[in-house]
Design an enzyme around this catalytic site. Structure first.
Site, PDB file in Angstrom:
ATOM      1  N   LYS A 168     -21.437  20.030   7.079  1.00  0.00           N
ATOM      2  CA  LYS A 168     -21.333  21.158   6.452  1.00  0.00           C
ATOM      3  C   LYS A 168     -21.829  20.678   4.870  1.00  0.00           C
ATOM      4  O   LYS A 168     -23.255  21.400   4.733  1.00  0.00           O
ATOM      5  CB  LYS A 168     -20.178  21.660   6.036  1.00  0.00           C
ATOM      6  CG  LYS A 168     -21.067  23.045   5.741  1.00  0.00           C
ATOM      7  CD  LYS A 168     -19.048  23.926   5.566  1.00  0.00           C
ATOM      8  CE  LYS A 168     -18.509  24.107   7.463  1.00  0.00           C
ATOM      9  NZ  LYS A 168     -17.021  24.550   7.467  1.00  0.00           N
ATOM     10  N   ARG A 194     -14.450  25.406   1.733  1.00  0.00           N
ATOM     11  CA  ARG A 194     -14.493  25.076   2.941  1.00  0.00           C
ATOM     12  C   ARG A 194     -14.576  23.679   3.150  1.00  0.00           C
ATOM     13  O   ARG A 194     -15.123  23.180   2.084  1.00  0.00           O
ATOM     14  CB  ARG A 194     -16.205  25.364   3.620  1.00  0.00           C
ATOM     15  CG  ARG A 194     -16.693  26.714   2.667  1.00  0.00           C
ATOM     16  CD  ARG A 194     -17.556  26.995   2.653  1.00  0.00           C
ATOM     17  NE  ARG A 194     -18.530  27.789   4.344  1.00  0.00           N
ATOM     18  CZ  ARG A 194     -19.801  27.151   4.768  1.00  0.00           C
ATOM     19  NH1 ARG A 194     -21.069  27.179   4.282  1.00  0.00           N
ATOM     20  NH2 ARG A 194     -19.783  27.619   5.871  1.00  0.00           N
ATOM     21  N   GLY A 204     -13.937  25.278  14.482  1.00  0.00           N
ATOM     22  CA  GLY A 204     -12.605  25.465  13.706  1.00  0.00           C
ATOM     23  C   GLY A 204     -11.062  24.898  13.297  1.00  0.00           C
ATOM     24  O   GLY A 204     -10.570  25.827  13.678  1.00  0.00           O
ATOM     25  N   MET A 244     -10.172  23.114  10.717  1.00  0.00           N
ATOM     26  CA  MET A 244      -9.843  23.813   9.641  1.00  0.00           C
ATOM     27  C   MET A 244      -9.836  24.638   8.762  1.00  0.00           C
ATOM     28  O   MET A 244     -10.673  25.743   9.124  1.00  0.00           O
ATOM     29  CB  MET A 244     -10.102  22.373   8.093  1.00  0.00           C
ATOM     30  CG  MET A 244      -9.495  21.134   8.578  1.00  0.00           C
ATOM     31  SD  MET A 244      -9.406  19.602   8.472  1.00  0.00           S
ATOM     32  CE  MET A 244     -11.779  19.629   9.015  1.00  0.00           C
ATOM     33  N   ARG A 255     -26.403  23.270  11.678  1.00  0.00           N
ATOM     34  CA  ARG A 255     -25.532  21.932  12.553  1.00  0.00           C
ATOM     35  C   ARG A 255     -26.376  21.822  13.338  1.00  0.00           C
ATOM     36  O   ARG A 255     -26.324  22.947  14.063  1.00  0.00           O
ATOM     37  CB  ARG A 255     -24.024  22.082  12.383  1.00  0.00           C
ATOM     38  CG  ARG A 255     -23.734  22.738  13.421  1.00  0.00           C
ATOM     39  CD  ARG A 255     -21.893  23.503  13.628  1.00  0.00           C
ATOM     40  NE  ARG A 255     -21.012  24.214  14.127  1.00  0.00           N
ATOM     41  CZ  ARG A 255     -20.765  24.368  13.310  1.00  0.00           C
ATOM     42  NH1 ARG A 255     -19.713  24.176  12.716  1.00  0.00           N
ATOM     43  NH2 ARG A 255     -20.098  25.723  14.056  1.00  0.00           N
ATOM     44  N   HIS A 281     -14.098  31.979  19.260  1.00  0.00           N
ATOM     45  CA  HIS A 281     -13.590  30.662  19.854  1.00  0.00           C
ATOM     46  C   HIS A 281     -14.084  30.502  20.869  1.00  0.00           C
ATOM     47  O   HIS A 281     -13.834  28.810  20.986  1.00  0.00           O
ATOM     48  CB  HIS A 281     -12.343  30.898  18.818  1.00  0.00           C
ATOM     49  CG  HIS A 281     -11.273  30.136  18.876  1.00  0.00           C
ATOM     50  ND1 HIS A 281     -10.648  29.776  19.754  1.00  0.00           N
ATOM     51  CD2 HIS A 281     -11.467  28.570  18.137  1.00  0.00           C
ATOM     52  CE1 HIS A 281      -9.958  28.229  19.526  1.00  0.00           C
ATOM     53  NE2 HIS A 281     -10.628  27.871  18.592  1.00  0.00           N
ATOM     54  N   SER A 304     -12.636 -10.089  37.692  1.00  0.00           N
ATOM     55  CA  SER A 304     -13.165  -8.711  37.631  1.00  0.00           C
ATOM     56  C   SER A 304     -11.316  -7.551  36.426  1.00  0.00           C
ATOM     57  O   SER A 304     -10.087  -7.665  36.996  1.00  0.00           O
ATOM     58  CB  SER A 304     -12.967  -7.269  38.758  1.00  0.00           C
ATOM     59  OG  SER A 304     -12.524  -6.233  38.416  1.00  0.00           O
ATOM     60  N   CYS A 322     -13.032  -3.173  36.103  1.00  0.00           N
ATOM     61  CA  CYS A 322     -13.123  -2.308  37.150  1.00  0.00           C
ATOM     62  C   CYS A 322     -12.058  -1.384  36.465  1.00  0.00           C
ATOM     63  O   CYS A 322     -10.982  -0.533  37.620  1.00  0.00           O
ATOM     64  CB  CYS A 322     -12.456  -2.154  38.403  1.00  0.00           C
ATOM     65  SG  CYS A 322     -11.042  -3.608  38.828  1.00  0.00           S
ATOM     66  N   TYR A 344     -21.751  -6.293  34.477  1.00  0.00           N
ATOM     67  CA  TYR A 344     -20.907  -4.320  35.148  1.00  0.00           C
ATOM     68  C   TYR A 344     -19.571  -3.412  34.388  1.00  0.00           C
ATOM     69  O   TYR A 344     -18.779  -4.383  34.638  1.00  0.00           O
ATOM     70  CB  TYR A 344     -21.363  -4.515  37.003  1.00  0.00           C
ATOM     71  CG  TYR A 344     -20.178  -4.414  37.665  1.00  0.00           C
ATOM     72  CD1 TYR A 344     -18.740  -4.303  37.187  1.00  0.00           C
ATOM     73  CD2 TYR A 344     -19.891  -6.446  38.069  1.00  0.00           C
ATOM     74  CE1 TYR A 344     -17.593  -4.627  38.180  1.00  0.00           C
ATOM     75  CE2 TYR A 344     -19.141  -7.177  38.750  1.00  0.00           C
ATOM     76  CZ  TYR A 344     -17.979  -5.905  38.715  1.00  0.00           C
ATOM     77  OH  TYR A 344     -17.005  -6.653  38.971  1.00  0.00           O
TER      78      TYR A 344
HETATM   79  P1  ADP Z   1     -16.025  26.856   9.651  1.00  0.00           P
HETATM   80  O1  ADP Z   1     -16.207  25.603   9.906  1.00  0.00           O
HETATM   81  O2  ADP Z   1     -14.683  27.089  10.843  1.00  0.00           O
HETATM   82  O3  ADP Z   1     -17.328  27.900  10.402  1.00  0.00           O
HETATM   83  P2  ADP Z   1     -16.681  27.955   7.389  1.00  0.00           P
HETATM   84  O4  ADP Z   1     -16.945  27.238   6.002  1.00  0.00           O
HETATM   85  O5  ADP Z   1     -18.242  27.859   7.663  1.00  0.00           O
HETATM   86  O6  ADP Z   1     -15.736  27.553   8.133  1.00  0.00           O
HETATM   87  O7  ADP Z   1     -16.924  29.499   7.020  1.00  0.00           O
HETATM   88  C1  ADP Z   1     -15.856  29.831   7.291  1.00  0.00           C
HETATM   89  C2  ADP Z   1     -16.654  31.399   7.763  1.00  0.00           C
HETATM   90  O8  ADP Z   1     -16.947  31.898   5.950  1.00  0.00           O
HETATM   91  C3  ADP Z   1     -18.011  31.516   8.105  1.00  0.00           C
HETATM   92  O9  ADP Z   1     -18.695  32.982   8.740  1.00  0.00           O
HETATM   93  C4  ADP Z   1     -19.086  31.299   6.328  1.00  0.00           C
HETATM   94  O10 ADP Z   1     -20.136  31.690   6.860  1.00  0.00           O
HETATM   95  C5  ADP Z   1     -18.492  32.188   6.277  1.00  0.00           C
HETATM   96  N1  ADP Z   1     -18.606  32.042   4.898  1.00  0.00           N
HETATM   97  C6  ADP Z   1     -18.719  30.702   4.002  1.00  0.00           C
HETATM   98  N2  ADP Z   1     -18.827  30.091   2.623  1.00  0.00           N
HETATM   99  C7  ADP Z   1     -19.441  31.480   1.940  1.00  0.00           C
HETATM  100  C8  ADP Z   1     -20.005  32.492   1.195  1.00  0.00           C
HETATM  101  N3  ADP Z   1     -20.325  31.314  -0.322  1.00  0.00           N
HETATM  102  N4  ADP Z   1     -20.195  33.686   1.446  1.00  0.00           N
HETATM  103  C9  ADP Z   1     -20.399  33.815   2.458  1.00  0.00           C
HETATM  104  N5  ADP Z   1     -19.594  33.871   3.136  1.00  0.00           N
HETATM  105  C10 ADP Z   1     -18.959  32.467   3.059  1.00  0.00           C
HETATM  106 MG    MG Z   2     -18.823  27.957   9.874  1.00  0.00          MG
END
Ligand code: ADP
Ligand code: MG
Ligand code: MG
Length: 876
Positions: free
Chosen positions: A23, A93, A102, A104, A337, A456, A766, A833, A853
Site C-alpha cells: 500500500k 493504515r 481485510g 489488518m 494494487r 468482504h 522417486s 510422487c 519430473y
Molecule cells: P484495507 O487494506 O482494509 O483496504 P485501508 O487502509 O485501505 O484498509 O483503509 C480502509 C478504508 O479507509 C478504505 O476504504 C480507504 O479508502 C479508507 N481510507 C484510508 N485512508 C483514508 C484517508 N486518508 N482518507 C479517507 N479515507 C481513507
Molecule cells: Mg484498502
C-alpha cells in the site's frame, strides 16, 4: 548511520514494496505520478520487525522519527495535530508486502477529541459530519485496541436507529452521533479501565502499535499460512491526511477495478456510495451504486478518475483495484494494487494483456498464481440437472463456480461440518467479516444476504477460488440464527442447497456437478507455460479413468500407480483381505491367483491409455490397518470364503494388529516375508505390458516397477531379484521384446542417506515425500493434525510439512540423495510422487534440486505445469 524507519510518500516508489509494504509503495508511486493522493508517510516493515525484536515496544528512535514526520506533514498540510482551529486528522493504515485484504485494521479520523470535534463542527459548519467522523474514530480505535470485533458497536448503532425509528445510518443526526460517541467512549473505559485517549500523539502511537500487533492476530496468521507468507516480513504503517467522503451529498467513497474481476472483461468496474466513509461500501451498510452512475453525479470527477485508471493500468501493466474518495466534489486516490481476480478472469486478462501488447508471454506466465488454476479445474453444474432445477433466489454472481452442500450459519460450524464431519458446506451469512476467514476457507460456497460485488465475502471468495453469491437481500434469517427463509421455504443447518457463482442463482436442493473442460484462454495460456517448462509433469493415477483425466490436463506420464488403491472397491477388497490374513503359502497363493487377473486387467487399461508415456507402478504398500476387516459381516463373509472358522479368523486379525502400522509390516517388507506377492504383481505388470505390446507394437512401452519403503541395498536387491526372475522368464516365453526398469521410492531417511549404495541397483528414484516427511519428523501424518496447530501458534513450524515440503530438513535429504544417486549412476531418473508434487513452492524446490519430473494428482497437473514453468523462468 541510523536506520531510516519513516518515508514521506514523496520519498518512495513502487520498487520499495518490501520496505514500505504494497500500500505504501503504491501510494508513493501514485504521488510520484502526480495523482491526487492525500499526503502522508510510511513507517517501514523494518520498524515492525524491530517492534517485535524489542519485545513489542516502539523504541525511542522510531518514536522520534515518527514525530518528526508528523511535524513534516503538519508543514505540508498547514494543519496541526490536536489544534482545535485547524486540526490535522489522519488515517493509520496497515500494509504488508503481499496484499492481505481485510486482514489488518485501519483507523480513520485520528486526531479528534472532545475539543477538536466541537470546533471542527463549527468550522466546517457541518456538525453531523464532525460527529459522524468522531464516532467512527472512537469505534475503530476501540475495536482495534480492545479487539472486541465490530459487532458490539454496530449493535449500539442499531439500537439508536431503532430508538429514532430510522433505518439508514445517514438519517442519524449530529446529536445522535454525538450520543453514540459518548456511548462508545464509556464502553472503552469500561473495558480498558482508562479514559479514551484525547491526546492525538497518544492516539497515534496506540494506533501504530495496534497495526503492528495486528500482524500477529489469528486471522493474519491463518492467512499467511494459507498463502505461504513468512511471518518475519512484518507490516508497514501508513499515516495519511484524511479526506472526507462523509461531508454530505457531494462527497462519497468508492472502489473500482480497471477490468471485471469475475470475468476479466475490459472496462471500469466498481461501486461507490455518496456521503460515506472508508469501508462503508464494502461493509454493506447501504447498497452502493455502480460506478457508471458517478458520471451523472459528478462528470468531472468521473472523467478524472477514468483517466487515472487508464494511467495506472498502463503504468503497472496489470488490472488495478483502486480506492477513491470524493470530498466536496474533489477526487482523491487512496489506494491502488494489482486486483484480485477469479481464475477465469486471470486467464482472460493475461491473454488480453499480451494481445494488447502490454506484456510478453513470459510475464503472462509469471503473473498467475498456480494455485488459482484450481478454480477453473473444478466442477460446474450438470446442464441437464440444472434445467430441472428451479432457483429459489438470485443474488450477485460474486465468485464463479458451482457449489452444493449442507447449510451452515457460522464460520465455526463450517469448520466443524467440513473438516470434522467431512461434509461439503455452504456458509450462509448476513455478511462476512475477516473473523470468518477460516470457515470460508473450509466452505464449498458462500451465500450472503448483504454486500455488493466488492464486499468482504466477494473479494475473499474470489481470492480463494470459492463460489460465492452475495447480496441476496430476500434472505430472512430465523431469530435463533440457525435457519433462513427464501423462496417460501425454510432451510435449516444441514439442509442441502446449491449455489451458482456464475449466475447468482441459488437452488434449494442438491444439484449434480460435472467436471470442467480445458479450452480457450486456459489452453492458450498453458501452452505458453509449457514453452518455458523444463521439468516433466506426471500424475498419480491408479485407474485408467484417472489416467485419462490427467492426460486431458496435460500429464506426461504416471509417476505413481498405487496398486493397493486398485482394491478399495467393495468387490475387490475381499481378495486382498484374504491375502493379508492368509496363514499358509497355499492360502496366500489362492488369494493372489484371484488378484492376478484383476491387476493385469487394470494395468492393461492404464497402459492402453498412456501409450508410449512412462508409467511407474509401485508394488503393494498397504498399511494393514487400512485393509483389515472390522465389520462383523465382512469378517463372517471372509471366513466363509476361506473355509475358516470365524474365531480363527478373528484370532489372525488380532495377531496382525500393529501398534504403529505406519511403521509396520508394509511396503517391500511384505515382499521380503511373502515373495509370492512380488511375483504375482510382477507377473500382472509384465503380462499386461506384453498383451498391450501385442496389440500396439508402435507403443514405446517400458514399465517402471517401483519398490516402496526401501531402507537398505540388500533389501532392494532381494526384491529386485524376485522381479527380474519373474519378468525375464515371462518375456523370454512371450517372444516379445519388452524392456522394463526397476527402481525405488526414497521415503525412508536411511535410503536417502545411503542413496549411493541403493543406486547401484536402482535404475530410478522417486521421492515419496509423504512418508519421507513422516519419518523425518517422526510424526504420523494421520495424527499430526492433532498437535500441529499448537506448533503454528507458537511459531515453531509455520506450515504443514505434509502440504508444503520442509525444504530445510526433508529437502536436505532429497538433495543429498540426488547427489549420492548421481554419483553412482549419472543417468539415474529422478522424480517426486508425494503430495508435494502438486504444491507450487515445493515444485520450485524440486526444480532446483534437479529432479526430472514431479508427479501429482490429476487435478493438480495444470497447477504443476504452471509452477514448473514459473520455477524455470525465475531461476534461469
Ligand atoms: P484495507 O487494506 O482494509 O483496504 P485501508 O487502509 O485501505 O484498509 O483503509 C480502509 C478504508 O479507509 C478504505 O476504504 C480507504 O479508502 C479508507 N481510507 C484510508 N485512508 C483514508 C484517508 N486518508 N482518507 C479517507 N479515507 C481513507
Ligand atoms: Mg484498502
Ligand atoms: Mg510411502
Amino acid at each position: 548511520m541510523a536506520i531510516k524507519y519513516v518515508y514521506l510518500f514523496s520519498e518512495g516508489d513502487a520498487s520499495m514494496r518490501n520496505l514500505l509494504g504494497g500500500k505504501g509503495a503504491n501510494l508513493a508511486e501514485m504521488t510520484g505520478l502526480g495523482m491526487p493522493v492525500p499526503r502522508g508517510f510510511t513507517i517501514t516493515t523494518e520498524a515492525c520487525t524491530k517492534y517485535y525484536e524489542d519485545g513489542e515496544i516502539i523504541n525511542d528512535d522510531i518514536r522520534a522519527e515518527t514525530l518528526e514526520y508528523i511535524a513534516k506533514l503538519e508543514g505540508l498540510t498547514g494543519k496541526k495535530f490536536g489544534d482545535a482551529n485547524n486540526p490535522l486528522l489522519v488515517s493509520v493504515r496497515s500494509g504488508s508486502r503481499a496484499s492481505m485484504p481485510g486482514m489488518m485494521d485501519t483507523i480513520l479520523n485520528l486526531g479528534l477529541n472532545d475539543t477538536v470535534v466541537e470546533s471542527f463542527a463549527e468550522k466546517t459548519g457541518n456538525p453531523r459530519f464532525a460527529y459522524d467522523s468522531y464516532r467512527r474514530f472512537i469505534q475503530m480505535y476501540s475495536d482495534v485496541v480492545m479487539e472486541v470485533g465490530k459487532e458490539y458497536f454496530n449493535t449500539l448503532i442499531d439500537i439508536m436507529k431503532e430508538k429514532r425509528g430510522i433505518t439508514l445510518d445517514t438519517d442519524l443526526t449530529a446529536a445522535d452521533l454525538k450520543e453514540l460517541a459518548e456511548q462508545f467512549k464509556s464502553e472503552y473505559k469500561a473495558k480498558i479501565g482508562s479514559d479514551f485517549p484525547s491526546d492525538p500523539v497518544d492516539q497515534l502511537f496506540g494506533a501504530i502499535k495496534a497495526v503492528f500487533r495486528s500482524w500477529d492476530n489469528e486471522r493474519a496468521i491463518f492467512y499467511r499460512r494459507m498463502n505461504d507468507i513468512p511471518s518475519n516480513w512484518g507490516t508497514a504503517v501508513n499515516v495519511q491526511e484524511m479526506v472526507f467522503g462523509n461531508m454530505g451529498d457531494t462527497s462519497g467513497t468508492g472502489v473500482a477495478f480497471s477490468r471485471n474481476p469475475s470475468t476479466g472483461e475490459k472496462g471500469l468496474y466498481g461501486e461507490f456510495l455518496m456521503n460515506a466513509q472508508g469501508e462503508d461500501v464494502v461493509a454493506g451498510v447501504r447498497t452502493p451504486e455502480t460506478i457508471d452512475h458517478l458520471q451523472e453525479q459528478n462528470p468531472a470527477a468521473y472523467a478524472e478518475f477514468v483517466s487515472i485508471v487508464k494511467t495506472l493500468e498502463d503504468h503497472y501493466r496489470d488490472m488495478q483495484d483502486m480506492e477513491f474518495t470524493i470530498e466536496e466534489g474533489k477526487l482523491f486516490m487512496l489506494q491502488t494494487r494489482s486486483g484480485k481476480r477469479t481464475a477465469a478472469a486471470a486467464l482472460k486478462i493475461a491473454c488480453d494483456l499480451v494481445d494488447e501488447g502490454m506484456i510478453d508471454q513470459k510475464k503472462a506466465v509469471s503473473m498467475i498464481d498456480p494455485k488459482q488454476l484450481d478454480a477453473v479445474l473444478h466442477p460446474q453444474f450438470d446442464p441437464e440437472a440444472l434445467k430441472n432445477a428451479a432457483p429459489i433466489g438470485k443474488g450477485l454472481a460474486a465468485s464463479p463456480g458451482a457449489a452444493c452442500g449442507n447449510v451452515v450459519f457460522t464460520a465455526e460450524d463450517a469448520v466443524i461440518w467440513a473438516r470434522d464431519k467431512g461434509c461439503d458446506v455452504i456458509l450462509v451469512r448476513l455478511e462476512t467479516s475477516p473473523e470468518d476467514i477460516e470457515g470460508m476457507h473450509y466452505s464449498q460456497g458462500i451465500l450472503t444476504a448483504r454486500g455488493g460485488m466488492t464486499s468482504h465475502a466477494a473479494v475473499v471468495a474470489r481470492g480463494m477460488g470459492t463460489c460465492c453469491v452475495s447480496g441476496l437481500g430476500e434472505i430472512k434469517f430465523g431469530a435463533e440464527g440457525k435457519s433462513f427463509e427464501l423462496g417460501g421455504n425454510t432451510y435449516r443447518e444441514g439442509d442441502f442447497i446449491s449455489l451458482d457463482g456464475t449466475t447468482g442463482y441459488v437452488y434449494g436442493e442438491a444439484i449434480k456437478t460435472v467436471p470442467a473442460s480445458i479450452s480457450g484462454y486456459f489452453e492458450r495460456f498453458m501452452n505458453w507455460a509449457d514453452e518455458y517448462r523444463t521439468m516433466k509433469v506426471r500424475t498419480n493415477a491408479d485407474t485408467p479413468a484417472d489416467a485419462a483425466q490427467a492426460l486431458k490436463f496435460g500429464a506426461e506420464g504416471i509417476g505413481l500407480c498405487r496398486t493397493e488403491h486398485m482394491f478399495f472397491e467393495a468387490d475387490r477388497i475381499a481378495a486382498i483381505r484374504e491375502m493379508i490374513v492368509s496363514k499358509t503359502v497355499e492360502q496366500r497363493k489362492t488369494a493372489l491367483a484371484k488378484l492376478l487377473p484383476i491387476q493385469r486387467g487394470d494395468f492393461e487399461g492404464i497402459f492402453e491409455v498412456m501409450g508410449s508415456l512412462p508409467v511407474t507402478i509401485r508394488l503393494l504398500d498397504p498399511p494393514l490397518h487400512e485393509f483389515l476387516p472390522t465389520d462383523e459381516g465382512d469378517i463372517n463373509a471372509l471366513a466363509a470364503e476361506m473355509n475358516m472358522p470365524v474365531s480363527e479368523l478373528k484370532a489372525i486379525i488380532s495377531s496382525l494388529h500393529e501398534f504403529n502400522p505406519m511403521m509396520g509390516h508394509r511396503g517391500c517388507r511384505l515382499d521380503v516375508t511373502y515373495p509370492e506377492i512380488g511375483e504375482m504383481q510382477t507377473q500382472a505388470i509384465i503380462e499386461a505390458a506384453i498383451n498391450v505390446k501385442k496389440r500396439h507394437p508402435e507403443f514405446d512401452l517400458v514399465p517402471e516397477i517401483m519398490v516402496p519403503l526401501i531402507g537398505e541395498l540388500k533389501e532392494f536387491q532381494f526384491v529386485k531379484n524376485i522381479i527380474t526372475e519373474t519378468a525375464d522368464r515371462l518375456i523370454a516365453a512371450s517372444g516379445i521384446d519388452l524392456k522394463y526398469m526397476v527402481g525405488t521410492m526414497i521415503e525412508i531417511p536411511r535410503a536417502a542417506i545411503l542413496a549411493d549404495e541403493i543406486a547401484k541397483d536402482a535404475e530410478f528414484f522417486s521421492f515419496g515425500t509423504n512418508d519421507l516427511t513422516q519419518m523425518t519428523f517422526g510424526f504420523s501424518r494421520d495424527d499430526a493434525g492433532n498437535f500441529l496447530d499448537a506448533y503454528y501458534e507458537k511459531k515453531i513450524y509455520e506450515n504443514d510439512p505434509f502440504a508444503r515440503l520442509d525444504q530445510e530438513g526433508v529437502g536436505k535429504l532429497i538433495s543429498t540423495a540426488v547427489k549420492l544417486g548421481q554419483q553412482t549412476r549419472p543417468d539415474i531418473k529422478l522424480g517426486i510422487c508425494g503430495e508435494h508434487g502438486g504444491d507450487p513452492s515445493s515444485i520450485e524446490f524440486c526444480f532446483k534440486a534437479g529432479l526430472a519430473y514431479v508427479s501429482c494428482s490429476p487435478f493438480r497437473v495444470p497447477i504443476a505445469r504452471l509452477a514448473a514453468a514459473q520455477a524455470a523462468l525465475k531461476n534461469s
